[in-house]
Design a protein around this motif. Structure first.
Motif, mmCIF file in Angstrom:
data_model
loop_
_atom_site.group_PDB
_atom_site.id
_atom_site.type_symbol
_atom_site.label_atom_id
_atom_site.label_comp_id
_atom_site.label_asym_id
_atom_site.label_seq_id
_atom_site.Cartn_x
_atom_site.Cartn_y
_atom_site.Cartn_z
ATOM 1 N N UNK A 1 19.291 40.523 26.191
ATOM 2 C CA UNK A 1 18.609 42.030 25.698
ATOM 3 C C UNK A 1 18.816 42.131 24.262
ATOM 4 N N UNK A 2 19.703 41.689 23.704
ATOM 5 C CA UNK A 2 19.936 41.846 22.122
ATOM 6 C C UNK A 2 18.881 41.049 21.479
ATOM 7 N N UNK A 3 18.594 39.979 21.904
ATOM 8 C CA UNK A 3 17.798 39.123 21.216
ATOM 9 C C UNK A 3 16.231 39.703 21.307
ATOM 10 N N UNK A 4 15.926 40.106 22.533
ATOM 11 C CA UNK A 4 14.743 40.822 22.594
ATOM 12 C C UNK A 4 14.347 41.722 21.849
ATOM 13 N N UNK A 5 15.317 42.798 21.820
ATOM 14 C CA UNK A 5 15.542 44.007 20.828
ATOM 15 C C UNK A 5 15.644 43.564 19.489
ATOM 16 N N UNK A 6 16.286 42.655 19.064
ATOM 17 C CA UNK A 6 16.298 42.346 17.782
ATOM 18 C C UNK A 6 14.923 41.885 17.244
ATOM 19 N N UNK B 1 20.748 53.101 13.826
ATOM 20 C CA UNK B 1 20.249 54.248 13.718
ATOM 21 C C UNK B 1 19.707 54.917 14.807
ATOM 22 N N UNK B 2 18.966 54.348 15.346
ATOM 23 C CA UNK B 2 18.190 54.887 16.724
ATOM 24 C C UNK B 2 19.311 55.233 17.692
ATOM 25 N N UNK B 3 20.090 54.356 17.789
ATOM 26 C CA UNK B 3 21.137 54.655 19.071
ATOM 27 C C UNK B 3 22.193 55.733 18.710
ATOM 28 N N UNK B 4 22.599 55.692 17.454
ATOM 29 C CA UNK B 4 23.715 56.785 17.068
ATOM 30 C C UNK B 4 22.989 58.445 16.782
ATOM 31 N N UNK B 5 21.691 58.038 16.235
ATOM 32 C CA UNK B 5 21.123 59.511 15.848
ATOM 33 C C UNK B 5 20.084 60.123 16.814
ATOM 34 N N UNK C 1 20.346 58.695 20.407
ATOM 35 C CA UNK C 1 20.988 58.608 21.727
ATOM 36 C C UNK C 1 20.214 57.778 22.545
ATOM 37 N N UNK C 2 19.078 56.781 21.722
ATOM 38 C CA UNK C 2 18.267 55.899 22.455
ATOM 39 C C UNK C 2 19.351 54.850 23.106
ATOM 40 N N UNK C 3 19.562 54.681 24.608
ATOM 41 C CA UNK C 3 20.671 53.911 25.263
ATOM 42 C C UNK C 3 20.272 52.629 24.931
ATOM 43 N N UNK C 4 19.023 52.077 25.053
ATOM 44 C CA UNK C 4 18.523 50.809 24.911
ATOM 45 C C UNK C 4 19.005 49.954 23.996
ATOM 46 N N UNK C 5 19.233 50.653 22.732
ATOM 47 C CA UNK C 5 19.876 50.098 21.763
ATOM 48 C C UNK C 5 21.183 49.951 21.460
ATOM 49 N N UNK C 6 22.101 50.396 22.548
ATOM 50 C CA UNK C 6 23.590 50.441 22.370
ATOM 51 C C UNK C 6 24.451 49.196 22.348
ATOM 52 N N UNK C 7 23.776 48.191 22.904
ATOM 53 C CA UNK C 7 24.161 46.701 22.891
ATOM 54 C C UNK C 7 24.187 46.309 21.492
ATOM 55 N N UNK C 8 22.887 46.231 20.933
ATOM 56 C CA UNK C 8 22.579 45.727 19.522
ATOM 57 C C UNK C 8 23.329 46.625 18.442
ATOM 58 N N UNK C 9 23.280 47.811 18.619
ATOM 59 C CA UNK C 9 23.998 48.682 17.685
ATOM 60 C C UNK C 9 25.561 48.393 17.654
ATOM 61 N N UNK C 10 25.948 47.732 18.752
ATOM 62 C CA UNK C 10 27.501 47.654 18.766
ATOM 63 C C UNK C 10 27.641 46.120 18.522
#
Length: 284
Positions: free
Chosen positions: A3-8, A235-239, A241-250
């Motif tokens: 998932x992280x690779x796809x989102x990146x 930024x998208x996750x923490x500002x 709340x778009x949950x799909x970015x949680x893993x890549x944001x962390x």
């Protein structure tokens, strides 16, 4: 593919929004601002530049953020050899006040006052931490390849309890112009400290530099792409709340990067290969 690779891969490319450019000087603050073409209650980030650099050296990164729906603005001050770090911190704060207090574009773009972040590169990364510590409305801070500041960004970091991310190059130890480990260690949880294995600290700076013709200190496409993806996800996750970015944001696993414990002894940290470590030092 993870998932992280796809989102990146997705976030490393330009987003779906057309982008507009504006001039902060019209509101009394030298600098630039990039916005999506339309949108109300958008998130925003104020970005601090590195030593001897201008806001223009990050223009494509700011455009990238705007293409993903984030208003991105950067003051263009304190560019001399002896900059005032307090002055640039104040200008970052003024930039946030402008983007939240003024209707942007033709009046059909606005920023939500509860969706604000600060970010920066080099000295601007530490200065972003100073700005965040001085304001209660900043919700997240991103420090990209930070360099020391006066007053101390580490002291300011210890007072913060907002999400933060620190990106570092391949070198493992701090130096006179790198405080990556100490800053990451001073920031409170939730903080992610991630090193990019093949990056040098100035690899995200745009445009030609003095030693670029001989292959030293130039823009690194892979560093730019990965840095933009990680910053956008954060930024998208923490500002928003778009949950799909949680893993890549962390702390999600991403090839070519390592999430590091800043408190671990250097000898216990995963080592880059010698060539990338040397490249990280030269890039400073």
């Amino acid at each position: 593919m993870s998932t992280s690779k796809k989102l990146a891969a997705q976030l490393g490319k330009r987003g779906p929004h057309p982008v507009l450019r504006g001039n902060l000087a019209l509101a009394g603050q030298p600098g630039v601002v990039f916005t999506p073409a339309t949108g109300y209650n958008l998130p925003a980030v104020a970005f601090g530049h590195g030593w001897l650099l201008s806001a223009e050296r990050y223009a494509d990164t700011l455009k990238h953020l705007a293409s993903w729906g984030i208003v991105a603005a950067a003051p263009d001050t304190e560019r001399g050899p002896v900059p005032s770090h307090r002055g640039l911190a104040a200008d970052l704060a003024t930039t946030l006040d402008i983007v939240t207090g003024v209707r942007l574009g033709t009046g059909d773009i606005s920023v939500h006052p509860d969706k604000l972040a600060v970010a920066g590169h080099g000295m601007g990364a530490s200065i972003a931490v100073l700005t965040a510590a001085a304001r209660s409305d900043v919700k997240a801070v991103a420090a990209l390849y930070p360099a020391p500041s006066a007053p101390s960004a580490e002291d300011a970091a210890a007072t913060l309890d907002i999400p933060s991310i620190v990106l570092g190059d391949a070198a493992l130890a701090d130096s006179l112009n790198d405080n990556t480990v100490s800053l990451a260690g001073a920031l409170r949880s939730p903080t992610t400290f991630r090193r990019l294995d093949k990056a040098s600290s100035d690899g995200i700076v745009e445009g030609r530099r003095l030693l670029s013709p001989i292959g030293v200190g130039g823009t690194e496409k892979s560093t730019v792409r990965t840095t933009r993806a990680l910053l956008t996800a954060f930024l998208l996750f923490h500002l928003t709340g778009e949950e799909q970015y949680a893993e890549l944001a962390g702390a999600g696993e991403l090839k070519g990067t390592r999430v590091v414990d800043p408190h671990a002894p250097v000898q216990d940290q995963p080592k880059p290969n010698p060539l990338t470590a040397i490249r990280g030092v030269i890039g400073r």
